[in-house]
Design an enzyme around this catalytic site. Structure first.
Site, short mmCIF file in Angstrom:
data_model
loop_
_atom_site.label_atom_id
_atom_site.label_comp_id
_atom_site.label_asym_id
_atom_site.label_seq_id
_atom_site.Cartn_x
_atom_site.Cartn_y
_atom_site.Cartn_z
N SER A 16 16.31 -1.06 2.30
CA SER A 16 15.55 -0.15 2.11
C SER A 16 15.27 0.37 0.49
CB SER A 16 15.92 1.14 2.89
OG SER A 16 15.32 2.20 3.07
N ASP A 39 10.08 -3.40 12.14
CA ASP A 39 10.27 -2.04 11.18
C ASP A 39 9.40 -1.08 11.50
OD1 ASP A 39 10.94 -0.29 8.81
OD2 ASP A 39 11.87 -1.74 7.77
N HIS A 49 14.26 -0.87 10.92
CA HIS A 49 14.52 -0.67 9.66
C HIS A 49 16.07 -0.95 9.25
CE1 HIS A 49 13.62 0.62 5.51
NE2 HIS A 49 14.40 1.68 5.65
#
Ligand SMILES: *[C@@H]1O[C@H](CO)[C@@H](O)[C@H](O)[C@H]1NC(C)=O
Ligand SMILES: *[C@@H]1O[C@H](CO)[C@@H](O)[C@H](O)[C@H]1NC(C)=O
Ligand SMILES: *[C@@H]1O[C@H](CO)[C@@H](O)[C@H](O)[C@H]1NC(C)=O
Ligand SMILES: *[C@@H]1O[C@H](CO)[C@@H](O)[C@H](O)[C@H]1NC(C)=O
Ligand SMILES: *[C@@H]1O[C@H](CO)[C@@H](O)[C@H](O)[C@H]1NC(C)=O
Ligand SMILES: *[C@@H]1O[C@H](CO)[C@@H](O)[C@H](O)[C@H]1NC(C)=O
Ligand SMILES: *[C@@H]1O[C@H](CO)[C@@H](O)[C@H](O)[C@H]1NC(C)=O
Ligand SMILES: *[C@@H]1O[C@H](CO)[C@@H](O)[C@H](O)[C@H]1NC(C)=O
Ligand SMILES: *[C@@H]1O[C@H](CO)[C@@H](O)[C@H](O)[C@H]1NC(C)=O
Ligand SMILES: *[C@@H]1O[C@H](CO)[C@@H](O)[C@H](O)[C@H]1NC(C)=O
Ligand SMILES: *[C@@H]1O[C@H](CO)[C@@H](O)[C@H](O)[C@H]1NC(C)=O
Ligand SMILES: *[C@@H]1O[C@H](CO)[C@@H](O)[C@H](O)[C@H]1NC(C)=O
Length: 583
Positions: free
Chosen positions: A194, A448, A494
């Protein structure tokens, strides 16, 4: 010369035999600090050094293992600037140190505040407060001094500089601490997902010669495009003037997964090929299907500072039972979101999440007085627009009045230019990293719902074309695979597995990159395990991009990694809405 080599070897041998307590002293750390002038622009402050052994502490990457290490803190100032940047390091016992230095990424607007991440790999590691108290403060809290006034120091430190400097200081400190011989390699790694993935890319792009191996997951890079994408779903709803009940979108996602799961050759709950879904499935076929979600009540205590405030702040919110059928309007919203951002000329400005990804940014809010679902602006995107684009110290947009797709494109363009050098993090020339032997493992969950998987594909393609302009795609691919490999993780969300598509997730990326860096074993796959669902326990050796998985039959226990030009084309984007190249 010979004598000094022998002296160094003797010192190194001493260090190996030494105990942690022998080495973990203020004097030893001070003597290991790079002298002023060695790292130009960084003046270490020896008087700030603390060093104390920590025995059998829990933490680090594992919840069960205990670690023994030297807890070091030290500050530096930028020459002539008068600022203070605080660093902390965790150096393992000499007996369990394997000549490694490890840097962990953070997430959201945070850098990692934990220096112990490397201990699981017998590595020294560090963390930095970036000069803005980043151990306890999130960068978005300090990006503005006040309305209209950007904190560029914090912006550059968060963008890339703080981690690079922490590494530049930490490596000689580590070498000196253990008295490593000059010819002993200190293998240096980065790992993050991320924003941590973006941070890793920032290091590979800016401090490439410092790193031997980097693992970057779902990088939050192409920052302006990525952050404005977080208001796009709301803008679609406002533009189409339809605010779907969350259950309707959930149904659209579930029905898409059910329809597209078999397209990869095996019905296992996972769309391993979102490209085939995009090319072969039409969302309009879901119109008319019924959906149902039970009423839900959730309570939150509020964040009041005293009991009275807290009592007032505590709220109970109820979402009603949702029972209906999927509408053409609901499908139009979902299709618009998956299509990505275009300006009013029809020119593409950005890509979007793969079809079948959750539509979290599109979640509406229930108004119990009017019994309707209303616009809700995710603060991930809203705060970016208020603080970084409008330069107003506000935590979210209050509405999208008069906001069109062209407005979104203007916002992106403003952020793209304003933070081109600090946050965008898409420099595609990785020559310093590549030419000093760096290895990059880049991965992204294919479903994601926060950072689109295609965003990573686009960067990989940019690096390939910028670094190998004269090679054919096949030749460039062969050259790239030797140091930069990219993997999509089927069904994954994610930076983690996805409950809606219980598929594989990589388990031992660090083992793989250590083997690549230290033993020259070039990976051919990522090792991933399915942790839930009908295939729980199955190991899948993930296909290296640009090959794509295809199961030969419903009963196959492993997929083939195939080449498919039409699929690759569906992952390939240009962004004519901007005059600047978008890497
Ligand atoms: C490095 O410079 C700083 C001032 O910028 C000074 O405080 C510090 O003592 C110097 N470090 C050494 C080792 O001389
Ligand atoms: C740490 O744990 C080891 C192994 O359990 C034990 O031998 C040692 O005494 C412990 N050290 C301290 C300082 O508690
Ligand atoms: C490490 O040292 C710092 C500075 O003395 C201290 O604040 C911190 O609590 C220590 N951390 C641990 C885990 O002991
Ligand atoms: C979607 O699928 C998930 C997981 O199977 C399930 O929990 C959820 O209730 C479904 N939602 C709808 C609206 O069908
Ligand atoms: C999906 O089907 C609808 C209705 O038949 C059609 O208008 C639309 O063009 C199709 N979309 C795609 C992407 O093929
Ligand atoms: C609406 O919700 C609030 C709490 O969120 C509650 O206090 C109020 O009574 C509700 N109104 C109606 C009409 O249900
Ligand atoms: C949803 O509404 C339909 C039509 O009103 C009704 O037949 C059905 O029983 C309802 N389903 C649930 C779970 O309440
Ligand atoms: C802005 O974001 C916050 C936090 O996510 C949310 O509670 C609020 O409703 C949002 N504002 C609007 C106008 O959607
Ligand atoms: C910053 O601007 C916002 C929006 O105009 C305003 O609400 C706020 O009061 C301003 N803050 C200060 C400290 O002036
Ligand atoms: C939207 O734009 C129109 C025309 O520029 C303007 O008259 C109106 O006040 C704007 N509305 C809002 C809510 O900003
Ligand atoms: C894959 O990872 C699992 C779990 O970490 C491990 O047991 C297995 O040996 C690995 N397989 C390969 C081929 O690396
Ligand atoms: C898959 O396995 C089942 C049961 O083992 C068997 O009945 C079926 O014929 C197999 N299907 C294929 C395509 O091999």
């Amino acid at each position: 010369m010979r004598q000094s080599c022998r002296a160094v070897a003797a010192l190194a041998a001493t260090a190996k035999a030494a105990t942690l307590a022998d080495l973990c002293t203020v004097a030893n750390v001070q003597s290991a600090l790079p002298a002023n002038g060695t790292l130009v622009g960084i003046d270490l402050l020896p008087s700030t050094v603390t060093a104390s052994p920590v025995y059998n502490a829990t933490g680090g990457m594992s919840s069960t293992a205990t670690y023994t290490y030297c807890n070091v803190t030290v500050a530096y100032t930028h020459t002539g600037k008068g600022d203070i940047v605080n660093l902390k390091y965790a150096l393992p016992s000499p007996s369990s140190f394997s000549n490694r230095f490890y840097v962990a990424g953070g997430g959201g607007f945070s850098l990692s505040s934990d220096a112990t991440g490397g201990l699981a790999y017998d590595a020294a590691s560090g963390a930095t407060d970036a000069g803005y108290d980043a151990f306890s403060t999130s960068y978005d809290e300090v990006v503005l001094y006040g309305n209209g006034s950007i904190n560029w120091d914090a912006t550059h430190m968060f963008g890339y500089q703080a981690l690079g400097e922490m590494t530049q200081v930490g490596k000689p400190l580590t070498r000196g601490f253990y008295a490593l011989a000059d010819d002993t390699k200190l293998y240096t790694y980065f790992e993050g997902c991320s924003d941590g993935g973006r941070e890793g890319m920032s290091q590979v792009q800016r401090y490439g010669e410092e790193f031997d191996g980097a693992i970057t997951g779902a990088p939050a890079f192409r920052f302006a495009h990525q952050q404005v994408l977080h208001v796009y779903s709301s803008a679609v709803e406002q533009t189409l003037d339809y605010y779907p009940p969350p259950c309707e979108l959930e149904k659209i996602v579930n029905a898409t997964i059910a329809a597209c799961d078999p397209l990869d050759g095996r019905t296992d709950g996972v769309i391993s090929r979102t490209d085939l879904c995009m090319l072969n499935f039409n969302l309009t076929s879901i119109i008319g299907e019924s959906y149902y979600c039970a009423a839900e009540t959730s309570s939150s205590l509020g964040f009041g500072f005293n009991r009275k405030r807290q009592a007032q702040g505590s709220t109970t919110s109820t979402t009603p039972e949702q029972n209906g059928t999927v509408t053409a309007e609901g499908v139009a919203v979902a299709q618009g979101i998956y299509d990505g951002i275009f300006n009013s000329e029809g020119e593409r400005a950005y890509l979007s999440w793969q079809i079948g990804s959750e539509l979290g940014d599109a979640a509406t809010t229930y108004n119990n007085e009017t019994d309707t679902w209303e616009l809700n602006i995710p603060s991930t995107g809203g705060e970016y627009v208020t603080k970084f684009i409008q330069l107003l110290d506000l935590d979210n947009l209050s509405d999208l009045n008069n906001v069109t797709y062209d407005t979104l494109v203007d916002w992106i363009n403003t952020g793209f230019v304003r933070y081109y050098e600090s946050l965008q993090t898409t420099l595609p020339d990785l020559t310093p990293f590549q030419s000093t032997g760096g290895k990059l493992l880049h991965y992204h969950g294919e479903s994601d719902s926060s950072i689109p998987a295609a965003s990573s594909v686009h960067y990989w393609q940019s690096v390939r074309s910028i670094m190998y302009p004269d090679l054919s795609d096949e030749e460039a691919l062969a050259a790239l695979q030797e140091w930069y490999q990219f993997y999509l993780i089927p069904g994954a969300g994610h930076c983690g597995a996805n409950s809606l598509q219980p598929g594989p997730y990589p388990q031992n990326n660090m083992d793989i990159i250590i083997d690549w860096v230290e033993n020259g074993v070039q990976p051919t796959a990522l090792n991933a395990t399915v942790s839930s669902g009908v295939k729980a326990g199955e190991t899948q050796m993930l296909c290296q991009w640009p090959t794509r998985p295809l199961w030969a039959s419903e009963n196959a226990t492993s997929f083939d990694c195939v080449e498919d030009e039409a699929s690759i084309d569906s992952w390939t984007y240009t962004f004519p809405a901007f005059k600047l190249p978008v890497y």
